[in-house]
Design an enzyme around this catalytic site. Sequence first.
Site, PDB file in Angstrom:
ATOM      1  CG  ASP A 109      -1.878   1.158   1.241  1.00  0.00           C
ATOM      2  OD1 ASP A 109      -1.822   1.985   0.320  1.00  0.00           O
ATOM      3  OD2 ASP A 109      -2.686   1.223   2.176  1.00  0.00           O
ATOM      4  CG  ASP A 151      21.720  -1.820  -1.218  1.00  0.00           C
ATOM      5  OD1 ASP A 151      21.189  -1.620  -2.317  1.00  0.00           O
ATOM      6  OD2 ASP A 151      21.182  -2.469  -0.308  1.00  0.00           O
ATOM      7  CG  HIS A 203      17.745  -1.897  -2.917  1.00  0.00           C
ATOM      8  ND1 HIS A 203      18.739  -2.406  -2.113  1.00  0.00           N
ATOM      9  CD2 HIS A 203      16.619  -2.593  -2.607  1.00  0.00           C
ATOM     10  CE1 HIS A 203      18.241  -3.367  -1.346  1.00  0.00           C
ATOM     11  NE2 HIS A 203      16.954  -3.499  -1.626  1.00  0.00           N
ATOM     12  CG  ASN A 217      16.771  16.708   8.677  1.00  0.00           C
ATOM     13  OD1 ASN A 217      15.691  16.144   8.853  1.00  0.00           O
ATOM     14  ND2 ASN A 217      17.546  16.464   7.627  1.00  0.00           N
ATOM     15  CB  SER A 364      15.862  -4.975   0.962  1.00  0.00           C
ATOM     16  OG  SER A 364      16.690  -5.724   0.127  1.00  0.00           O
TER      17      SER A 364
END
Length: 958
Positions: A109, A151, A203, A217, A364
């Site tokens: 979603d 990655d 990714h 921030n 991940s």
Amino acid sequence: MYRRAFAVVLCLFAGTDLWAGDEYPARPGEQVVANELIVRLRSGSTAASLIAGYLPGAQVQALGRERLFRISVPGGIRNGVSTQLAADLQVEYVEPNRVRHMLLAAPNDPSYPSSWWFQNVQAAQAWNLLPGQYLTAATAGTGRVKVAVLDTGADCTHPDFINTGGSSTDSALGGQLMFSASQAFVATTIGSPTCAWQDDQGHGTHVTGILAAATSNAVGVSGLAFPVQVIEYKVLDSTGSGSDVNIANAIMAAADAGAQVVSLSLGGAGYSQTLQTAVNYAWQRNTLVVAAAGNSATSSLFFPAGANHAIGVSATDSGNNLASFSNFGNSVHLAAPGVGILSTAPTYAVSSGWSNYVSLSGTSMATPFVSALAGLVAMSTPNATAQSILQRMEQTASSITAGGGWNQNFGFGVINASSAVSGAFRTASNGAMAGQIVNSAGNPVGGAQITINGQTITADSWGLYRAGTLPAGTYPVTVSATGFPTQSLSATVAPGADTPFTVAMGVTYGKFTGTVTDQGLGVAGAIVQALSNGLINAVAVADLAGQYTLWVPGGTYDLRASAIGRNTTTVSALSVPAGGTTSANVILPRMGTIAGSVRDGNLNPVANAQVLVTGGSFSAAATTDGSGNYSLIAVPNGSQYSVTATAAGFPASTQNGIAVSTGVVTSVSFTVGSLSVATPTFAPAGGTYSSPQSVTISTTTAGASIRYTTDGSTPTSAVGIVYGGPVSVSSSLTLKAVAYKTGMTDSAVTSASYVITVGGSSNTASFVKTDATTQGTWKGVYGAHGYNVIDDTVSYPAYVTVAPAGQSDYIWAGSTSDVRALQKALASDRIAATWYTSGSFTVDLNFNDGAQHQLAVFCLDFDSAGARTQTISILDGVTNAVLNSQNVNSFQNGKYLVWNLTGHVLLRVTNTGSLNATISGLFFDPASSGSTAATPTFAPPGGNYSSTQSVTITGPFF
């Protein structure tokens, strides 16, 4: 099953194993890099001569650690050669270079609430305990815990990696990303990248945001471990794929760089001894490796999450259920949120199409939550060991398993950040034991039988095993395997956590025994490790009475005891004989606690005040709650601490000389007065610039507003432009700003003047020539002012500073007479050596005298018969604009590329083919106008002729 290759030899090698190496061929469903092998050699073996005997023309790349080599065969690997290599007594193992992938599942979603994961892992409660202080440019400096992310790279321009007041995503300049250590093992496809490891898929940026997006921030999302700094290793390409060679290299590089945690949101089917070697390398150096369990809803072996000593992570949804896509099984240690996680995405176009922020799902996404929590726990205890960090996370995870033990879906449960940092253990009576059965060389022994507490477990083909449910206690352990004597050992299982237990067959163990105590009482669950030459060799867990048994091969070791919230203790140089016992008791004292309150002048509580404690190399902070109270745990014993309280609207207050004692709560409370709003600051600061600037205006007073002017008038809290984001300055002007907040005095007005001189750069480059005739005989031709003959002698002229970055180093021949190799500066022979890269690297050249100078770069393709292709570019050192670019090929005999340069420039070497790009020398000379062309000649020459002549004009022509 893996294959063991055997060879019959008629000689004896003293102190050396007689058997040949192991072969780990690819199985169905495993993806590999075509025409590549990974070989690990035994000590003392020489790669080039060995490989040439089996694969003539093969390209051999040393990976730099653990005697690992990548073998590339452009013409293809003939059948059976891998088995032949494994049969050689110089070889430890051979396997293909497998491919791993990032691990994403389709989002459930896209509009899923963006913060449920923080609630599920109790992040806010953890932040209130430690560190509790949002970073600013002033506080985001050195000394932070390092977490490595392997990655697709990261967007090193993303504003959500810059802390308040920071000028860059670089942690040295107030950001979250550690530029000085980050590397690209796979080249980015981003044109003119800001950093070599810039994300070209998206990714890695998303994973990094979950881990450490700047928090408080006023930009985007939050990261669970925002106080850490992230080392980025780009090991996956723009499709999200990468090879075992690059992943293993990066794991080992991260451990060498001092990363406390390595985060791997990637993986693939199939065992890899190369990845196992890399994980072992990190484990021995006290680096925790955290890896995604995979998205195939299976329990099949998945690497690197399934590696011994790696921490596999499954994914959960908002209801703490196992995600439908998540893998499960023996490799799962912990679970974390992984469905519909909103995080950072690149701010430019990438192959995935994600932009700025995106909601993604997968193991991940779960992995960086665990990596982040490991970073927070590491912050709570200086010198914490990786094993103690893992045990703390496991024993405090939220679990529904009977007895608080392990199960295949969640491991020891869903991480709980608050409990992990504070030490609120769940009730648990069961634990587990897991590890690997190996031979004396560290390679797996498949099918071994492990018996503990009446259970007999059979290790898999790779020697990996797990005893999933064991009541806490100490048990005899026997391990048997075909061809080896049975090992009879023992192990202590801690409640609510794994006991790591790796057994080497064919090794004669001795043991250390003793008790870990604090003020005469046993320390239950203490981690005891044996170190040899600074590397971890074995680990044990103390039982409920603090007693431990630690099995090691006979030798001399340092014993290290650790636990979260305690001062790590080391006892040096203890010997244990093979088959014998050495007793050693260790004292493991608790750290202290500083607690108190912050009140205003009317004794009202001041909520959200920051309390900073510093002393020696220790630094930590806490945040006051709604009643103005704080508590800072795990402070090392000492007597010279400085404690400072800061809060919006109040002046800072400091108390010095605070003493902290073992197990004692030291009370430090503050009464603070009111204060004016902090004066705004500009980033970048006023000055002269050669391009338009985006200026950030900020104040350290929380909740304050800012107004500014650009016409020289004076702003007030009611006059001027309300600041809502960076101000674009494209022409020369003066900015003035004031900060204000209801109930506080307005700040002083501050100003900054900017001069924009577009097109006025003094950084220049002009190409002079290519020289393919001089070869390695440079003396008297180049280097009159200075030189760097790679791996021989460096002698740079005083007018230039030279700073290479991102290169690797290799020596083809340390001494040779081959004329292609460069003459040594101070000897009569030659050297063939190089800086190389599979992607790109840079050499920063800053000519400081304002004059023009000549630079000659020697390119040598010494070992591949001219197959290399590369590009060498000169970039403006300020704007990164390309000033000149030259393509280089067919340089097996050596070529010099010569430029005239001024000012601050970058020399960038980029690989454009299937092999590495190389340069072997830098030579500095006076500026040159290039070679003078020879005078043309006429044939026949001028003269008197009796007939019409056809005249040939001879060059040279270029």
